[in-house]
Scaffold this motif. Structure first.
Motif, PDB file in Angstrom:
ATOM      1  N   ARG A   1     -16.930  60.726  89.108  1.00  0.00           N
ATOM      2  CA  ARG A   1     -15.700  61.383  89.678  1.00  0.00           C
ATOM      3  C   ARG A   1     -14.305  60.876  88.936  1.00  0.00           C
ATOM      4  O   ARG A   1     -13.396  61.578  88.584  1.00  0.00           O
ATOM      5  CB  ARG A   1     -15.570  61.091  91.121  1.00  0.00           C
ATOM      6  CG  ARG A   1     -14.467  61.669  91.952  1.00  0.00           C
ATOM      7  CD  ARG A   1     -14.188  60.601  93.141  1.00  0.00           C
ATOM      8  NE  ARG A   1     -13.209  59.660  92.987  1.00  0.00           N
ATOM      9  CZ  ARG A   1     -13.383  58.762  93.209  1.00  0.00           C
ATOM     10  NH1 ARG A   1     -14.200  58.297  94.052  1.00  0.00           N
ATOM     11  NH2 ARG A   1     -12.400  57.593  92.959  1.00  0.00           N
ATOM     12  N   ILE A   2     -14.488  59.515  88.688  1.00  0.00           N
ATOM     13  CA  ILE A   2     -13.153  58.912  88.034  1.00  0.00           C
ATOM     14  C   ILE A   2     -12.897  59.537  86.595  1.00  0.00           C
ATOM     15  O   ILE A   2     -11.885  59.801  86.124  1.00  0.00           O
ATOM     16  CB  ILE A   2     -13.322  57.402  88.193  1.00  0.00           C
ATOM     17  CG1 ILE A   2     -13.162  56.676  89.445  1.00  0.00           C
ATOM     18  CG2 ILE A   2     -12.377  56.813  86.988  1.00  0.00           C
ATOM     19  CD1 ILE A   2     -13.324  55.245  89.585  1.00  0.00           C
TER      20      ILE A   2
ATOM     21  N   ARG B   1     -12.503  50.407 104.893  1.00  0.00           N
ATOM     22  CA  ARG B   1     -12.788  49.035 104.778  1.00  0.00           C
ATOM     23  C   ARG B   1     -12.401  48.523 103.511  1.00  0.00           C
ATOM     24  O   ARG B   1     -12.178  47.217 103.225  1.00  0.00           O
ATOM     25  CB  ARG B   1     -14.461  48.978 105.080  1.00  0.00           C
ATOM     26  CG  ARG B   1     -15.378  49.574 103.943  1.00  0.00           C
ATOM     27  CD  ARG B   1     -16.826  49.205 104.380  1.00  0.00           C
ATOM     28  NE  ARG B   1     -17.637  50.137 103.383  1.00  0.00           N
ATOM     29  CZ  ARG B   1     -18.073  51.023 103.436  1.00  0.00           C
ATOM     30  NH1 ARG B   1     -17.484  52.121 104.362  1.00  0.00           N
ATOM     31  NH2 ARG B   1     -18.742  51.614 102.367  1.00  0.00           N
ATOM     32  N   SER B   2     -12.452  49.294 102.456  1.00  0.00           N
ATOM     33  CA  SER B   2     -12.050  48.723 101.183  1.00  0.00           C
ATOM     34  C   SER B   2     -10.608  48.832 100.667  1.00  0.00           C
ATOM     35  O   SER B   2     -10.338  48.549  99.536  1.00  0.00           O
ATOM     36  CB  SER B   2     -12.954  49.429 100.145  1.00  0.00           C
ATOM     37  OG  SER B   2     -12.788  50.743 100.016  1.00  0.00           O
ATOM     38  N   ALA B   3      -9.906  49.505 101.527  1.00  0.00           N
ATOM     39  CA  ALA B   3      -8.608  50.035 101.260  1.00  0.00           C
ATOM     40  C   ALA B   3      -7.370  48.464 100.832  1.00  0.00           C
ATOM     41  O   ALA B   3      -7.772  47.676 101.853  1.00  0.00           O
ATOM     42  CB  ALA B   3      -7.695  50.757 102.330  1.00  0.00           C
ATOM     43  N   LYS B   4      -6.774  48.564  99.981  1.00  0.00           N
ATOM     44  CA  LYS B   4      -5.739  47.554  99.766  1.00  0.00           C
ATOM     45  C   LYS B   4      -4.407  48.363  99.381  1.00  0.00           C
ATOM     46  O   LYS B   4      -4.419  49.304  98.708  1.00  0.00           O
ATOM     47  CB  LYS B   4      -6.163  46.510  98.661  1.00  0.00           C
ATOM     48  CG  LYS B   4      -7.318  45.778  98.988  1.00  0.00           C
ATOM     49  CD  LYS B   4      -7.669  45.097  97.785  1.00  0.00           C
ATOM     50  CE  LYS B   4      -8.878  44.101  98.023  1.00  0.00           C
ATOM     51  NZ  LYS B   4      -9.259  43.311  96.928  1.00  0.00           N
ATOM     52  N   LEU B   5      -3.386  47.711  99.946  1.00  0.00           N
ATOM     53  CA  LEU B   5      -1.966  48.297 100.069  1.00  0.00           C
ATOM     54  C   LEU B   5      -1.153  47.192  99.392  1.00  0.00           C
ATOM     55  O   LEU B   5      -1.057  46.049  99.562  1.00  0.00           O
ATOM     56  CB  LEU B   5      -1.320  48.459 101.170  1.00  0.00           C
ATOM     57  CG  LEU B   5       0.076  49.156 101.507  1.00  0.00           C
ATOM     58  CD1 LEU B   5       0.174  49.920 102.627  1.00  0.00           C
ATOM     59  CD2 LEU B   5       0.889  47.833 101.325  1.00  0.00           C
TER      60      LEU B   5
ATOM     61  N   GLY C   1     -18.074  52.861  87.075  1.00  0.00           N
ATOM     62  CA  GLY C   1     -18.831  52.624  88.478  1.00  0.00           C
ATOM     63  C   GLY C   1     -19.104  51.215  88.521  1.00  0.00           C
ATOM     64  O   GLY C   1     -19.780  50.782  89.767  1.00  0.00           O
ATOM     65  N   GLU C   2     -18.837  50.467  87.531  1.00  0.00           N
ATOM     66  CA  GLU C   2     -19.436  49.049  87.481  1.00  0.00           C
ATOM     67  C   GLU C   2     -20.780  48.842  88.100  1.00  0.00           C
ATOM     68  O   GLU C   2     -21.252  47.924  89.024  1.00  0.00           O
ATOM     69  CB  GLU C   2     -18.418  48.168  88.373  1.00  0.00           C
ATOM     70  CG  GLU C   2     -17.060  48.132  87.831  1.00  0.00           C
ATOM     71  CD  GLU C   2     -16.193  47.558  88.975  1.00  0.00           C
ATOM     72  OE1 GLU C   2     -15.532  46.256  88.337  1.00  0.00           O
ATOM     73  OE2 GLU C   2     -15.886  47.887  90.238  1.00  0.00           O
TER      74      GLU C   2
ATOM     75  N   HIS D   1     -10.807  50.947  95.500  1.00  0.00           N
ATOM     76  CA  HIS D   1     -11.738  49.905  94.815  1.00  0.00           C
ATOM     77  C   HIS D   1     -11.132  49.159  93.851  1.00  0.00           C
ATOM     78  O   HIS D   1     -10.113  49.423  93.506  1.00  0.00           O
ATOM     79  CB  HIS D   1     -13.162  50.770  94.439  1.00  0.00           C
ATOM     80  CG  HIS D   1     -12.485  51.976  93.081  1.00  0.00           C
ATOM     81  ND1 HIS D   1     -12.199  51.608  91.933  1.00  0.00           N
ATOM     82  CD2 HIS D   1     -12.749  52.981  93.259  1.00  0.00           C
ATOM     83  CE1 HIS D   1     -12.094  52.659  91.363  1.00  0.00           C
ATOM     84  NE2 HIS D   1     -12.291  53.763  92.327  1.00  0.00           N
ATOM     85  N   SER D   2     -11.863  48.160  93.338  1.00  0.00           N
ATOM     86  CA  SER D   2     -11.274  47.032  92.550  1.00  0.00           C
ATOM     87  C   SER D   2     -10.684  47.737  91.253  1.00  0.00           C
ATOM     88  O   SER D   2      -9.602  47.025  90.943  1.00  0.00           O
ATOM     89  CB  SER D   2     -12.622  46.171  92.281  1.00  0.00           C
ATOM     90  OG  SER D   2     -13.486  46.882  91.503  1.00  0.00           O
ATOM     91  N   LEU D   3     -11.183  48.636  90.847  1.00  0.00           N
ATOM     92  CA  LEU D   3     -10.802  49.179  89.421  1.00  0.00           C
ATOM     93  C   LEU D   3      -9.171  49.680  89.580  1.00  0.00           C
ATOM     94  O   LEU D   3      -8.466  49.325  88.911  1.00  0.00           O
ATOM     95  CB  LEU D   3     -11.378  50.234  88.918  1.00  0.00           C
ATOM     96  CG  LEU D   3     -12.819  49.876  88.242  1.00  0.00           C
ATOM     97  CD1 LEU D   3     -13.537  51.099  88.058  1.00  0.00           C
ATOM     98  CD2 LEU D   3     -12.619  49.166  86.930  1.00  0.00           C
ATOM     99  N   GLU D   4      -8.993  50.366  90.757  1.00  0.00           N
ATOM    100  CA  GLU D   4      -7.660  50.852  91.035  1.00  0.00           C
ATOM    101  C   GLU D   4      -6.631  49.548  91.293  1.00  0.00           C
ATOM    102  O   GLU D   4      -5.543  49.570  90.809  1.00  0.00           O
ATOM    103  CB  GLU D   4      -7.758  51.883  92.171  1.00  0.00           C
ATOM    104  CG  GLU D   4      -8.547  53.088  91.968  1.00  0.00           C
ATOM    105  CD  GLU D   4      -8.795  53.894  93.311  1.00  0.00           C
ATOM    106  OE1 GLU D   4      -9.192  55.281  93.108  1.00  0.00           O
ATOM    107  OE2 GLU D   4      -8.745  53.265  94.304  1.00  0.00           O
ATOM    108  N   ASP D   5      -7.238  48.685  92.218  1.00  0.00           N
ATOM    109  CA  ASP D   5      -6.358  47.787  92.726  1.00  0.00           C
ATOM    110  C   ASP D   5      -6.228  46.658  91.579  1.00  0.00           C
ATOM    111  O   ASP D   5      -4.775  46.305  91.341  1.00  0.00           O
ATOM    112  CB  ASP D   5      -7.056  46.995  93.957  1.00  0.00           C
ATOM    113  CG  ASP D   5      -6.199  45.889  94.398  1.00  0.00           C
ATOM    114  OD1 ASP D   5      -5.143  46.159  94.718  1.00  0.00           O
ATOM    115  OD2 ASP D   5      -6.686  44.772  94.336  1.00  0.00           O
TER     116      ASP D   5
END
Length: 331
Positions: free
Chosen positions: A209-210, A298-302, A156-157, A242-246
């Motif tokens: 959740r993660i 808003r937080s999505a990154k591809l 969760g940082e 979120h940043s962990l996934e990216d």
């Protein structure tokens, strides 16, 4: 269910399909089928085949109408996306032309109170994507205070993880914490809300959740599986939230998308050939119009990459972070 699927629009859906660049007659994996947005777009290309994977049986059931309309070009499989290589092999597609994945919880899951993903609704503290295995309530009840603090901090940082874990350990002595509202209210007493910032419980809910769904391990394994099944020229497209996934996606592609410099002290060690050409030097993000229409975007990154002809590098060692089986062992 089919009506809600029709209304659903994937975050960065247009951009994801543009980078995937599906070709007529190609075989593609929609590794996180969800509401079927990517699959529907791919099927608009002539003679394409899609293997859709989702661990949530509700999502699979919701896609049956699309399966019927696809005239045999869409197959849905209930499984974890880390198993996509085995799923493809079972469908007679050991090599595919593209893999697209949208990582994390879906809007449909968040909006179902009974699934317990969100504190916006009061419901059972569940959070399981696949509806099997331990729930978030089980973790909150059985994990040690130290493990809870580590889970909340790492996944969760959350800087207040120790205080939150201490409060949970104290509260559960009096009564089990079984609902989303009970947990959210408990965390809100520990973490002070600040104006114009996220709810104090947001990071704790994300962490649980993660952890419950082993999402980051799943992502590590799914990326390696995609590397194995993609044909030369096949494309991998990943949307994360979120940043962990990216960070996992970015590091995976950085490792596969460059040639190791090796060591002057170990000249006999062969350099691993580049298995991906990175197509997105910077992550693609949603425009203002998409964010306005869907604030969750808003937080999505591809990030996207194209497979080379080099052999797959193989799976990396998974990070040494808290794991469900270890934390709940003997619980």
């Amino acid at each position: 269910m089919s009506a809600s699927i029709q209304r659903h629009v994937s975050v960065l859906g247009r951009e994801a399909i543009e980078w995937l660049a599906p070709r007529a007659g190609g075989i593609y994996v929609d590794a996180t089928f969800g509401a079927g947005g990517y699959s529907r777009s791919i099927l608009e290309i002539a003679r394409t085949r899609v293997i859709g994977i989702d661990r949530d049986r509700t999502a699979i059931a919701g896609g049956f109408d699309l399966v019927d309309r696809s005239e045999g070009r869409l197959v849905l499989v209930q499984d974890r996306f880390s198993n996509l290589a085995d799923v493809c092999a079972a469908q007679g597609a050991a090599a595919v032309d593209g893999v697209v994945m949208d990582v994390g919880v879906s809007s449909m899951q968040l909006d179902q109170a009974e699934r317990g993903f969100s504190f916006r609704f009061d419901g059972p503290l569940d959070m399981r994507m696949g509806q099997d295995g331990p729930t978030a309530a089980d973790v909150v009840a059985k994990a040690s205070e130290t493990d809870l603090a580590n889970i909340i901090y790492i996944y969760g940082e959350e800087r207040n993880s120790r205080r939150i874990a201490r409060a949970i350990a104290a509260a559960r002595k009096d009564a089990p914490i079984k609902t989303t509202r009970a947990l959210a209210e408990l965390v809100a007493k520990v973490v002070r809300a600040k104006p114009n910032e996220i709810h104090p419980a947001t990071r704790t809910f994300q962490a649980l959740r993660i952890f419950v769904n082993e999402e980051l391990d799943e992502l590590h394994e799914a990326l390696a599986a995609a590397e194995r099944v993609l044909k030369p020229g096949g494309r991998l497209v990943v949307v994360s939230f979120h940043s962990l996934e990216d960070r996992i996606v970015k590091n995976f592609l950085a490792d596969r998308g460059k040639v190791s410099a090796g060591s002057r002290h170990l000249p006999e060690v062969a350099k691993a050939a580049t298995s991906f050409e990175i197509l997105t030097k910077r992550p693609v993000t949603p425009g203002e119009a998409e964010i306005a229409a869907n604030p969750r975007a808003r937080s999505a990154k591809l990030r996207a990459a194209e497979r080379t002809a080099a052999p797959a590098h193989g799976e990396d060692s998974l990070p040494d972070w808290p794991r469900l089986a270890d934390v709940l062992r003997g619980g």
